[in-house]
Design a protein around this motif. Structure first.
Motif, PDB file in Angstrom:
ATOM      1  N   TYR A  23       0.831  -1.211   0.000  1.00  0.00           N
ATOM      2  CA  TYR A  23       0.000   0.000   0.000  1.00  0.00           C
ATOM      3  C   TYR A  23       0.863   1.258   0.000  1.00  0.00           C
ATOM      4  O   TYR A  23       0.600   2.213  -0.731  1.00  0.00           O
ATOM      5  N   GLN A  24       1.925   1.256   0.808  1.00  0.00           N
ATOM      6  CA  GLN A  24       2.830   2.407   0.841  1.00  0.00           C
ATOM      7  C   GLN A  24       3.525   2.583  -0.503  1.00  0.00           C
ATOM      8  O   GLN A  24       3.679   3.709  -0.990  1.00  0.00           O
ATOM      9  N   LEU A  25       3.938   1.477  -1.115  1.00  0.00           N
ATOM     10  CA  LEU A  25       4.567   1.563  -2.436  1.00  0.00           C
ATOM     11  C   LEU A  25       3.600   2.079  -3.494  1.00  0.00           C
ATOM     12  O   LEU A  25       3.985   2.841  -4.384  1.00  0.00           O
ATOM     13  N   GLU A 105      12.683   6.578  -0.460  1.00  0.00           N
ATOM     14  CA  GLU A 105      11.513   5.969   0.185  1.00  0.00           C
ATOM     15  C   GLU A 105      11.060   4.718  -0.563  1.00  0.00           C
ATOM     16  O   GLU A 105      10.709   3.711   0.054  1.00  0.00           O
ATOM     17  N   LYS A 106      11.079   4.768  -1.889  1.00  0.00           N
ATOM     18  CA  LYS A 106      10.691   3.590  -2.670  1.00  0.00           C
ATOM     19  C   LYS A 106      11.676   2.448  -2.457  1.00  0.00           C
ATOM     20  O   LYS A 106      11.275   1.293  -2.296  1.00  0.00           O
ATOM     21  N   LYS A 107      12.961   2.769  -2.451  1.00  0.00           N
ATOM     22  CA  LYS A 107      13.983   1.751  -2.245  1.00  0.00           C
ATOM     23  C   LYS A 107      13.847   1.119  -0.860  1.00  0.00           C
ATOM     24  O   LYS A 107      13.958  -0.098  -0.706  1.00  0.00           O
ATOM     25  N   GLN A 108      13.585   1.946   0.131  1.00  0.00           N
ATOM     26  CA  GLN A 108      13.429   1.469   1.503  1.00  0.00           C
ATOM     27  C   GLN A 108      12.244   0.502   1.598  1.00  0.00           C
ATOM     28  O   GLN A 108      12.360  -0.572   2.196  1.00  0.00           O
ATOM     29  N   ARG A 109      11.137   0.859   1.001  1.00  0.00           N
ATOM     30  CA  ARG A 109       9.953   0.006   1.082  1.00  0.00           C
ATOM     31  C   ARG A 109      10.071  -1.252   0.215  1.00  0.00           C
ATOM     32  O   ARG A 109       9.545  -2.296   0.568  1.00  0.00           O
ATOM     33  N   LEU A 110      10.778  -1.147  -0.906  1.00  0.00           N
ATOM     34  CA  LEU A 110      11.022  -2.342  -1.708  1.00  0.00           C
ATOM     35  C   LEU A 110      11.902  -3.331  -0.947  1.00  0.00           C
ATOM     36  O   LEU A 110      11.670  -4.545  -1.000  1.00  0.00           O
ATOM     37  N   PHE A 111      12.896  -2.823  -0.249  1.00  0.00           N
ATOM     38  CA  PHE A 111      13.736  -3.691   0.565  1.00  0.00           C
ATOM     39  C   PHE A 111      12.906  -4.370   1.654  1.00  0.00           C
ATOM     40  O   PHE A 111      13.045  -5.569   1.898  1.00  0.00           O
ATOM     41  N   LYS A 112      12.021  -3.595   2.295  1.00  0.00           N
ATOM     42  CA  LYS A 112      11.142  -4.170   3.315  1.00  0.00           C
ATOM     43  C   LYS A 112      10.252  -5.252   2.708  1.00  0.00           C
ATOM     44  O   LYS A 112      10.046  -6.313   3.317  1.00  0.00           O
ATOM     45  N   LEU A 113       9.727  -4.991   1.521  1.00  0.00           N
ATOM     46  CA  LEU A 113       8.853  -5.960   0.866  1.00  0.00           C
ATOM     47  C   LEU A 113       9.597  -7.257   0.565  1.00  0.00           C
ATOM     48  O   LEU A 113       9.098  -8.353   0.855  1.00  0.00           O
ATOM     49  N   PHE A 114      10.794  -7.156   0.005  1.00  0.00           N
ATOM     50  CA  PHE A 114      11.562  -8.357  -0.306  1.00  0.00           C
ATOM     51  C   PHE A 114      11.940  -9.113   0.970  1.00  0.00           C
ATOM     52  O   PHE A 114      11.935 -10.346   0.992  1.00  0.00           O
ATOM     53  N   TYR A 115      12.256  -8.384   2.014  1.00  0.00           N
ATOM     54  CA  TYR A 115      12.596  -9.023   3.285  1.00  0.00           C
ATOM     55  C   TYR A 115      11.394  -9.773   3.851  1.00  0.00           C
ATOM     56  O   TYR A 115      11.526 -10.901   4.339  1.00  0.00           O
ATOM     57  N   LEU A 116      10.212  -9.165   3.775  1.00  0.00           N
ATOM     58  CA  LEU A 116       9.007  -9.821   4.277  1.00  0.00           C
ATOM     59  C   LEU A 116       8.644 -11.044   3.440  1.00  0.00           C
ATOM     60  O   LEU A 116       8.199 -12.057   3.980  1.00  0.00           O
ATOM     61  N   VAL A 117       8.828 -10.953   2.138  1.00  0.00           N
ATOM     62  CA  VAL A 117       8.553 -12.115   1.282  1.00  0.00           C
ATOM     63  C   VAL A 117       9.536 -13.239   1.615  1.00  0.00           C
ATOM     64  O   VAL A 117       9.154 -14.418   1.670  1.00  0.00           O
ATOM     65  N   PHE A 118      10.786 -12.899   1.883  1.00  0.00           N
ATOM     66  CA  PHE A 118      11.771 -13.893   2.286  1.00  0.00           C
ATOM     67  C   PHE A 118      11.353 -14.570   3.596  1.00  0.00           C
ATOM     68  O   PHE A 118      11.406 -15.797   3.720  1.00  0.00           O
ATOM     69  N   ILE A 119      10.924 -13.781   4.571  1.00  0.00           N
ATOM     70  CA  ILE A 119      10.461 -14.329   5.852  1.00  0.00           C
ATOM     71  C   ILE A 119       9.225 -15.207   5.629  1.00  0.00           C
ATOM     72  O   ILE A 119       9.078 -16.254   6.262  1.00  0.00           O
ATOM     73  N   LEU A 120       8.336 -14.790   4.718  1.00  0.00           N
ATOM     74  CA  LEU A 120       7.146 -15.584   4.422  1.00  0.00           C
ATOM     75  C   LEU A 120       7.522 -16.941   3.845  1.00  0.00           C
ATOM     76  O   LEU A 120       6.972 -17.968   4.241  1.00  0.00           O
ATOM     77  N   PHE A 121       8.470 -16.970   2.912  1.00  0.00           N
ATOM     78  CA  PHE A 121       8.904 -18.240   2.354  1.00  0.00           C
ATOM     79  C   PHE A 121       9.581 -19.110   3.416  1.00  0.00           C
ATOM     80  O   PHE A 121       9.385 -20.331   3.430  1.00  0.00           O
ATOM     81  N   LEU A 122      10.352 -18.508   4.286  1.00  0.00           N
ATOM     82  CA  LEU A 122      10.941 -19.282   5.381  1.00  0.00           C
ATOM     83  C   LEU A 122       9.862 -19.828   6.310  1.00  0.00           C
ATOM     84  O   LEU A 122       9.977 -20.941   6.810  1.00  0.00           O
ATOM     85  N   SER A 123       8.817 -19.051   6.511  1.00  0.00           N
ATOM     86  CA  SER A 123       7.709 -19.511   7.340  1.00  0.00           C
ATOM     87  C   SER A 123       7.005 -20.703   6.685  1.00  0.00           C
ATOM     88  O   SER A 123       6.647 -21.667   7.366  1.00  0.00           O
ATOM     89  N   LEU A 124       6.826 -20.646   5.378  1.00  0.00           N
ATOM     90  CA  LEU A 124       6.218 -21.776   4.670  1.00  0.00           C
ATOM     91  C   LEU A 124       7.103 -23.009   4.770  1.00  0.00           C
ATOM     92  O   LEU A 124       6.619 -24.121   4.998  1.00  0.00           O
ATOM     93  N   PHE A 125       8.391 -22.825   4.629  1.00  0.00           N
ATOM     94  CA  PHE A 125       9.323 -23.936   4.748  1.00  0.00           C
ATOM     95  C   PHE A 125       9.323 -24.481   6.165  1.00  0.00           C
ATOM     96  O   PHE A 125       9.381 -25.690   6.376  1.00  0.00           O
TER      97      PHE A 125
END
Length: 140
Positions: A23-25, A105-125
């Motif tokens: 949403y922020q992006l 700001e866009k770079k900061q939020r994109l980094f946050k998004l990729f980090y959260l997606v990484f954590i989500l995949f680790l959670s699935l694993f």
């Protein structure tokens, strides 16, 4: 069963965090393409910043309470970054500087998004690995 419940809660919290960052992006992209004025964009982003920070803190605390130390340690850098931004009072988007800060700001939020997606995949694993280990112990 408790492990499934814990995994579902963490999964939905991670999805909520991803939605907040997207949403922020989207608000920043609307501003970049001149679909929205800077004041509206900044106020929309600033409304969801604190809920995002609180949700990340709650997720990290949830991982600690449920005994998932590795996942809590993986969430700790994101939490630390948010706490550091908040303590330095850099967590809100400034209306007067939003155009100058847009790439950052866009770079900061994109980094946050990729980090959260990484954590989500680790959670699935994590859930798949737990399920596999549990089924091995049952069949032996």
């Amino acid at each position: 069963m408790a492990d499934l419940f814990a995994w579902l809660i963490s999964f939905f919290i991670l999805i909520a965090l991803i939605v907040l960052v997207i949403y922020q992006l989207m608000c920043l992209a609307d501003l970049e393409f001149d679909y929205i004025n800077p004041y509206d964009s900044a106020s929309r982003i600033n409304k969801v910043v604190l809920p995002e920070y609180i949700t990340v803190g709650g997720l990290c605390l949830f991982y600690i309470v449920t005994g998932h130390w590795v996942m809590s340690l993986l969430c700790a850098p994101y939490l630390y970054y948010n706490v550091r931004l908040y303590r330095q009072r850099n967590h809100l988007v400034d209306v007067t500087e939003i155009f100058n800060q847009l790439p950052k700001e866009k770079k900061q939020r994109l980094f946050k998004l990729f980090y959260l997606v990484f954590i989500l995949f680790l959670s699935l694993f994590w859930y798949g690995d737990r399920k596999k280990r549990t089924s091995i112990h049952i069949h032996q």
